[in-house]
Scaffold this active site. Structure first.
Site, short mmCIF file in Angstrom:
data_model
loop_
_atom_site.label_atom_id
_atom_site.label_comp_id
_atom_site.label_asym_id
_atom_site.label_seq_id
_atom_site.Cartn_x
_atom_site.Cartn_y
_atom_site.Cartn_z
N GLY A 35 7.38 -2.60 -2.94
CA GLY A 35 6.68 -1.46 -2.89
C GLY A 35 8.05 -0.73 -3.85
O GLY A 35 7.13 -0.75 -4.61
N PRO A 52 0.77 -1.00 -0.57
CA PRO A 52 -0.09 0.20 0.03
C PRO A 52 0.90 1.53 0.00
O PRO A 52 1.79 1.31 0.74
CB PRO A 52 -0.83 -0.11 1.62
CG PRO A 52 0.27 -1.12 2.21
CD PRO A 52 0.43 -1.75 1.36
N GLY A 85 10.46 -4.28 2.59
CA GLY A 85 11.29 -3.47 2.16
C GLY A 85 12.52 -3.57 1.73
O GLY A 85 13.30 -4.74 1.98
N CYS A 87 3.33 2.90 9.50
CA CYS A 87 3.63 4.62 8.57
C CYS A 87 4.49 5.42 9.97
O CYS A 87 3.56 5.37 10.92
CB CYS A 87 3.03 5.18 7.97
SG CYS A 87 2.44 6.63 7.21
N MET A 111 0.95 5.52 -0.35
CA MET A 111 -0.26 6.95 0.04
C MET A 111 0.17 7.44 -2.20
O MET A 111 1.13 7.53 -2.27
CB MET A 111 -0.06 7.66 0.81
CG MET A 111 -0.35 7.20 1.68
SD MET A 111 -2.66 6.66 2.23
CE MET A 111 -3.09 7.97 1.97
#
Length: 329
Positions: free
Chosen positions: A233, A16, A211, A99, A18
């Protein structure tokens, strides 16, 4: 009991992110990989309770399996947000405990929750009462002055006792003061051995690592060491074909798309429908800039879409012209 679609797909997941993993991004990623698990952007519990639920929760059915990530720290609020979300049919509901942004800290959720595992346990227990699907947790290995080798197992044990059996662990500590969110993705050192040790210590838990994973081969190597899943990510966003293009064949035993051109062609009906409904080309194409990363014509593709797609009236002609430039290259 059969394995849920989300748990099966968690072998490889797109994190996820943003402003990035919105519904258009997820629809694009799904055209590249049928097997990978996709996550929404984080939605805060208060926003879901009081805001535009359709805007926050709607998705294309083709996105399945898709997980909703919630942010919050009040068990009652998270229970209500989960109850609302349950009607939308996501395959998993995830609680953000990783986060490090200032906004998230101000709301006393995200990575700061690593300091209060008992509160996290209360939150996930409340969520699970109404979720109807598996509730999972995404966390860090620790925050601030915590010793990760002590803080992480204590966190896992406490939250697992509340019923969570699947964790996504970002293998960096988060520094809540003194580092920006971007620096928190890059500066604290990665500790893959600690995450691997957690899987050995708690074999009954489903543990994914997040990560620093930059390519599919790295994900495969981590899975070979015993992890249940790997979450990618920024690399999956900036180089989507390179990360996801071979994932179905190599990780899921599924047929994948022939090449990046096939993905671009498969997106045409979705883009056309979006334009016909009054949407803008840029809303979709901004997520597709990295489709041809590392290939001849990639720069032409990026330039054509980044410079032209936000213009008034930009549509399929511009998209097809950009694709033709790649084909010529």
């Amino acid at each position: 009991m059969p394995i849920s679609p989300a748990r099966a797909a968690a072998r490889l997941a797109v994190a996820p992110m943003m402003d990035w993993t919105d519904r258009h991004c997820r629809r694009f990623h799904r055209e590249i990989s049928r097997g990978a698990l996709l996550y929404t952007e984080m939605v805060t519990a208060p926003a879901l309770i009081h805001g535009d639920r359709a805007r926050l929760l709607d998705y294309d059915p083709a996105e399945h399996p898709v997980a909703l990530q919630l942010g919050g720290s009040d068990p009652a609020e998270l229970r209500e947000a989960t109850r609302i979300a349950a009607g939308w049919g996501h395959d998993e509901i995830n609680l953000n405990c990783g986060c490090p942004s200032d906004r998230v800290q101000a709301g006393t959720f995200g990575a700061v929750l690593m300091k209060t595992p008992a509160l996290v346990a209360d939150c996930v227990a409340a969520m699970a009462e109404v979720a109807g699907v598996e509730v999972t947790v995404k966390c860090r290995i620790g925050v601030d002055e915590q010793t990760p080798s002590e803080a992480l197992p204590a966190f896992l044990e406490t939250v697992a006792a509340a019923g969570v059996s699947r964790f996504i662990i970002h293998a960096r500590k988060a520094w809540l003061q003194g580092l920006s969110p971007r620096e928190n993705r890059e500066v604290p050192p990665l500790d893959y051995p600690l995450v691997l040790a957690m899987k050995r210590a708690y074999p009954h838990l489903h543990i994914s690592l997040n990560g620093g994973v930059a390519c599919l081969a790295e994900a495969e190597a981590l899975l070979a060491q015993g992890l249940d899943g790997v979450m990618v990510g920024r690399a999956a966003y900036h180089e989507p074909w390179n990360i996801l293009g071979a994932a179905d064949a190599r990780l899921f035993g599924l047929p994948g798309p022939r090449d990046a051109f096939a993905v671009a062609e498969a997106m045409r009906p979705y883009i056309a429908a979006h334009l016909a409904s009054g949407g803008r080309l840029h809303q979709i194409s901004r997520h597709m800039l990295g489709l041809f990363h590392g290939r001849p014509g990639a720069r032409c593709w990026r330039r054509a879409l980044s410079e032209g797609a936000s213009a008034e009236g930009a549509g399929m002609a511009l998209y097809d012209a950009a694709l033709a430039e790649v084909a010529r290259a």
